[in-house]
Design a protein around this motif. Structure first.
Motif, short mmCIF file in Angstrom:
data_model
loop_
_atom_site.label_atom_id
_atom_site.label_comp_id
_atom_site.label_asym_id
_atom_site.label_seq_id
_atom_site.Cartn_x
_atom_site.Cartn_y
_atom_site.Cartn_z
N GLN A 1 33.22 38.85 41.71
CA GLN A 1 32.51 40.04 41.27
C GLN A 1 31.94 40.78 42.47
O GLN A 1 31.45 40.15 43.41
N PRO A 2 31.98 42.10 42.48
CA PRO A 2 31.39 42.84 43.59
C PRO A 2 29.87 42.77 43.53
O PRO A 2 29.30 42.53 42.47
N PRO A 3 29.21 42.98 44.67
CA PRO A 3 27.75 42.96 44.64
C PRO A 3 27.17 44.10 43.83
O PRO A 3 27.81 45.15 43.69
N ALA A 4 25.98 43.90 43.32
CA ALA A 4 25.34 44.92 42.51
C ALA A 4 24.95 46.11 43.36
O ALA A 4 24.56 45.99 44.51
N LEU A 5 25.08 47.30 42.79
CA LEU A 5 24.70 48.51 43.50
C LEU A 5 23.18 48.68 43.52
O LEU A 5 22.52 48.43 42.51
N PRO A 6 22.62 49.11 44.64
CA PRO A 6 21.18 49.34 44.66
C PRO A 6 20.81 50.56 43.83
O PRO A 6 21.57 51.51 43.73
N GLU A 7 19.62 50.50 43.25
CA GLU A 7 19.18 51.62 42.41
C GLU A 7 18.32 52.59 43.19
O GLU A 7 17.62 52.24 44.09
#
Length: 53
Positions: free
Chosen positions: A47-53
């Motif tokens: 899974q790709p890393p989560a995008l910063p908000e």
């Protein structure tokens, strides 16, 4: 008598081959699903890393 023993041996070999094929198909579907892993969550694509908000 000899022919019946040879016939039963072929039947046992056929039964064992069918069991192995069925077990292989079931394990394939358990360990590799169409949507990111199967039942056990084994995924070949990380899974790709989560995008910063």
């Amino acid at each position: 008598m000899i022919k019946s023993k040879r016939g039963s041996a072929w039947i046992w070999i056929l039964i064992i081959l069918i069991i192995l094929v069925v077990a292989g198909i079931v394990s394939y579907f358990l360990f590799s699903g169409s949507e990111g892993g199967g039942i056990f969550g084994v995924s070949s694509i990380p899974q790709p890393p989560a995008l910063p908000e």
